[in-house]
Enzyme design. Structure first.
Site, PDB file in Angstrom:
ATOM      1  CB  SER A  35      -2.279   2.382   2.258  1.00 32.74           C
ATOM      2  OG  SER A  35      -1.161   2.540   1.418  1.00 32.74           O
ATOM      3  CG  HIS A  69       0.660   7.050   2.534  1.00 35.73           C
ATOM      4  ND1 HIS A  69       0.025   6.988   3.753  1.00 35.73           N
ATOM      5  CD2 HIS A  69       0.606   5.790   2.018  1.00 35.73           C
ATOM      6  CE1 HIS A  69      -0.385   5.738   3.968  1.00 35.73           C
ATOM      7  NE2 HIS A  69      -0.049   5.009   2.929  1.00 35.73           N
TER       8      HIS A  69
END
Length: 242
Positions: A138, A174
């Site tokens: 991330s 994501h």
């Protein structure tokens, strides 16, 4: 630990491993991606020195404890955690002694600000030159790139282009979450030129860069994909399942 990559990488190569962690369902699958990062270290005959940087998570005690529970007593590993709150837990040069560094997710904006304030960015650059495997999920994926999409500034999705920039591409993470439309936002920012072309990863996918080029994409999920995104469109990348 996971098996090493499909093709040999020179011991002194500069390796970056940028991951979208698994945010839904069985999150333990993210551990398999972390184990894969560890397997990339060109180390034999001694434990792999492996350090976790939870800066983007504000050095949250739960994140630190998760890492220690998962890897603190793992055979073949010498695990450590480097924190910056309320002050650096060790001299940043501690990072130069590591074989693998894993950067946790969270706020990429705060991550970059704190790294620059403490000189950690410069030390990590030296780590890269020495062949330390640099990896993360991330925010810990975005940070190596030119920039990406983040919700670190407002409750909206914004373009952020002040990452380390060691890779000239942007990064979308994501890329498959319906409840947080990063996929659409990332393509919008690339199409309008706010972000440069780059690579997007669905959850469970990691991008393994060697010497500044994409070596391969890998995944712990069978149907997950990576994408190369430009202003003119996108190209699907089918990862190797690990």
């Amino acid at each position: 630990m996971s098996a090493p990559g499909s093709s040999a990488v020179a011991p002194a190569a500069r390796q970056l491993f940028a991951v979208s962690g698994v945010l839904t369902g069985d999150r333990s699958r993210t551990r398999r991606l972390i184990e894969y990062a560890v397997s990339l270290a060109p180390v034999s005959g001694r434990p792999v020195r492996f350090c976790f940087l939870p800066t983007a998570e504000g050095d949250h005690p739960a994140a630190v404890q998760w890492f220690l529970d998962a890897f603190g007593n793992e055979p073949g590993l010498e695990a450590s955690v480097f924190t910056v709150f309320p002050r650096p837990s060790a001299p940043p040069e501690h990072l130069l002694t590591q074989d693998v560094i894993w950067v946790g997710g969270g706020s990429v904006v705060n991550l970059m600000a704190l790294w620059r304030a403490h000189g950690i960015d410069a030390v990590l650059r030296e780590c890269r030159q020495r062949g330390v495997v640099l990896a993360g999920q991330s925010a810990g994926s975005l940070c190596w790139h030119a920039g990406g999409v983040t919700d670190s500034v407002t409750d909206q999705l914004d373009a952020y282009d002040n990452c380390l920039g060691w890779l000239p591409w942007s990064n979308g993470v994501h890329d498959d979450l319906a409840d947080q439309p990063r996929r659409t936002a990332y393509r919008k920012f690339v199409a309008e030129g706010t972000l440069p072309p780059g690579y997007a990863t669905e959850d469970g996918v990691g991008l393994h860069y060697v010497d500044g080029e994409l070596h391969e994409a890998v995944s712990v999920l069978p149907d997950a994909r990576a994408w190369y995104v430009t202003a003119d469109g996108e190209r699907e990348i089918v990862p190797r399942l690990i």
